[in-house]
Write a protein that holds these residues in place. Structure first.
Motif, PDB file in Angstrom:
ATOM      1  N   PRO A 118       0.845  -1.339  -0.128  1.00 25.28           N
ATOM      2  CA  PRO A 118      -0.098   0.050   0.034  1.00 25.28           C
ATOM      3  C   PRO A 118       0.689   1.084  -0.015  1.00 25.28           C
ATOM      4  O   PRO A 118       0.399   2.382  -0.126  1.00 25.28           O
ATOM      5  N   ARG A 119       2.244   1.075   0.509  1.00 28.48           N
ATOM      6  CA  ARG A 119       3.034   2.293   0.276  1.00 28.48           C
ATOM      7  C   ARG A 119       2.559   3.529   1.095  1.00 28.48           C
ATOM      8  O   ARG A 119       2.718   4.852   0.779  1.00 28.48           O
ATOM      9  N   GLY A 120       2.136   3.048   2.518  1.00 28.45           N
ATOM     10  CA  GLY A 120       1.816   4.122   3.392  1.00 28.45           C
ATOM     11  C   GLY A 120       0.124   4.777   3.260  1.00 28.45           C
ATOM     12  O   GLY A 120      -0.065   5.700   3.823  1.00 28.45           O
ATOM     13  N   ARG A 121      -0.448   4.192   2.129  1.00 26.18           N
ATOM     14  CA  ARG A 121      -1.766   4.460   2.058  1.00 26.18           C
ATOM     15  C   ARG A 121      -2.893   3.551   2.347  1.00 26.18           C
ATOM     16  O   ARG A 121      -2.405   2.258   2.533  1.00 26.18           O
ATOM     17  N   ARG A 122      -4.294   3.830   2.703  1.00 25.53           N
ATOM     18  CA  ARG A 122      -5.393   3.217   2.993  1.00 25.53           C
ATOM     19  C   ARG A 122      -5.529   2.339   1.567  1.00 25.53           C
ATOM     20  O   ARG A 122      -5.315   2.848   0.599  1.00 25.53           O
ATOM     21  N   PHE A 123      -6.119   1.376   1.763  1.00 31.76           N
ATOM     22  CA  PHE A 123      -6.439   0.259   0.955  1.00 31.76           C
ATOM     23  C   PHE A 123      -7.253   1.126  -0.197  1.00 31.76           C
ATOM     24  O   PHE A 123      -7.256   0.768  -1.514  1.00 31.76           O
ATOM     25  N   ASP A 124      -8.382   1.843   0.437  1.00 27.16           N
ATOM     26  CA  ASP A 124      -9.271   2.361  -0.711  1.00 27.16           C
ATOM     27  C   ASP A 124      -8.537   3.272  -1.585  1.00 27.16           C
ATOM     28  O   ASP A 124      -8.721   3.429  -2.806  1.00 27.16           O
ATOM     29  N   ARG A 125      -7.624   3.955  -0.825  1.00 29.56           N
ATOM     30  CA  ARG A 125      -7.016   5.067  -1.665  1.00 29.56           C
ATOM     31  C   ARG A 125      -6.105   4.313  -2.586  1.00 29.56           C
ATOM     32  O   ARG A 125      -5.685   5.009  -3.927  1.00 29.56           O
ATOM     33  N   VAL A 126      -5.488   3.260  -2.273  1.00 31.73           N
ATOM     34  CA  VAL A 126      -4.577   2.612  -3.388  1.00 31.73           C
ATOM     35  C   VAL A 126      -5.328   2.053  -4.566  1.00 31.73           C
ATOM     36  O   VAL A 126      -5.183   2.399  -5.554  1.00 31.73           O
ATOM     37  N   VAL A 127      -6.578   1.475  -4.440  1.00 29.47           N
ATOM     38  CA  VAL A 127      -7.471   1.098  -5.335  1.00 29.47           C
ATOM     39  C   VAL A 127      -7.837   2.284  -6.070  1.00 29.47           C
ATOM     40  O   VAL A 127      -7.852   2.092  -7.442  1.00 29.47           O
TER      41      VAL A 127
END
Length: 270
Positions: A177-186
Motif C-alpha cells: 500500500p506504500r503508506g496509503r489506505r487500501f481504498d486510496r490505493v485502489v
C-alpha cells in the motif's frame, strides 16, 4: 506533482510507451516495475541517489543500469532508466510514477485480452466488499501480518472468480500500500486505468442493481453531457429508496428519493 515532476513524468512516458510498442510482455513488465518500486521504497539511500535533482540524468541512468541489468527484462530496464534520468521534485513522485506505469502495464495486458472493463469493475467491487466488512478489512490491512499471509488471503478470495489482472492489482494493493489506505490505493489504480483509457469514471448508487442495459444507457447519457467515454461503476444501497446518485469527477448528481425527502423536510422546516 509540482512542475518539474510533471515535466519528468511526461518525458519518461516516452520510454514506457516505447516499451509497450516494442512488444514487451506486459504482465512481466508490470511485475518488474512493481518490484523496482519495492526496491526503491525499501532503500532510502538508493532512492535519494536516483531522485537527486543535482545529479546528471545520465549518471542516474547508469546507476540503474548497474543495479538492474541482467535482473529485469530489457524493456523494463529502458523504462527504469528513462524515469531515473529525469529531474523530479520529490523522491515520492519518481516512485509513484513507476508504480503508475506498473499498473498501466497490467491494464494494457487486460486490454489485449479485451477485458479491461471487467478488470475495472471487479477491482471496484472488491474494494467495496472490503469496505463493507470490517473484519476482512482489518485482516487485509494489518501491516503486522506477514505479507505472504495477506497475499494468500486475497488469492483465496478471488482466484478463479476474477480476471488474472484483477487478482494482480488486488494483491498488489494489499501487500504494497506504500503508506496509503487500501481504498486510496485502489482509487489510484482505477484513476490510472481511466487515464490510460482516456475515459471518465462515474460511480452510480442505486437502490437496486442496474442491468447491463441500464448501465449502457447511463454511460451513453453521461458521455453526451461530459464528452468522451464514461465508465460506470455501480453501488447498491437500499437506503436511497429509489432513483440514482451519480458521482463523476467533483460533481454529484443526486436524484434519489431519500435526497428529495430530505429536501422536502428542510423546506417544511422539519
Amino acid at each position: 506533482m509540482q512542475g518539474p515532476s510533471r515535466a519528468a513524468a511526461a518525458a519518461s512516458r516516452e520510454a514506457f510507451t516505447g516499451a509497450l510498442a516494442a512488444g514487451a510482455d506486459r504482465s512481466r513488465l508490470a511485475e518488474e516495475l512493481f518490484a523496482a518500486v519495492d526496491v526503491l521504497d525499501g532503500n532510502a539511500t538508493l532512492r535519494r541517489a536516483v531522485a537527486d535533482p543535482s545529479r546528471e540524468g545520465s549518471d542516474k541512468a547508469q546507476l540503474i543500469e548497474r543495479l538492474f541489468s541482467g535482473k529485469v527484462s530489457a524493456e523494463a530496464l529502458v523504462v527504469l532508466k528513462g524515469v531515473a534520468a529525469q529531474r523530479w521534485s520529490s523522491e515520492r513522485d519518481l516512485s509513484d510514477t513507476l508504480e503508475a506505469y506498473a499498473v498501466e502495464s497490467v491494464i494494457a495486458s487486460a486490454e489485449a485480452a479485451d477485458r479491461a472493463d471487467r478488470v475495472e469493475d471487479e477491482l471496484f467491487r472488491f474494494e467495496r466488499i472490503v469496505a463493507a466488512d470490517p473484519a476482512l478489512r482489518a485482516a487485509l490491512t494489518d501491516t503486522q501480518a506477514p505479507v505472504d499471509k495477506r497475499a494468500d488471503l486475497v488469492s483465496s478470495l478471488l482466484r478463479d472468480k476474477v480476471a488474472p489482472e484483477t487478482l494482480v492489482l488486488a494483491r498488489q494493493a494489499v501487500v504494497a500500500p506504500r503508506g496509503r489506505r487500501f481504498d486510496r490505493v485502489v482509487e489510484s489504480y482505477l484513476e490510472t486505468a481511466s487515464h490510460r483509457r482516456e475515459q471518465q469514471t462515474a460511480t452510480v448508487t442505486s437502490a437496486v442493481p442496474l442491468t447491463d442495459d441500464d448501465r449502457a444507457r447511463l454511460a451513453a447519457g453521461l458521455a453526451s453531457v461530459y464528452g468522451g467515454t464514461v465508465h460506470v461503476n455501480t453501488v447498491v444501497d437500499p437506503r436511497v429508496m429509489g432513483g440514482v446518485k451519480v458521482e463523476i469527477g467533483d460533481e454529484v448528481i443526486d436524484g434519489t428519493v431519500i435526497r428529495k425527502l430530505d429536501a422536502a423536510r428542510r423546506a417544511m422546516g422539519a
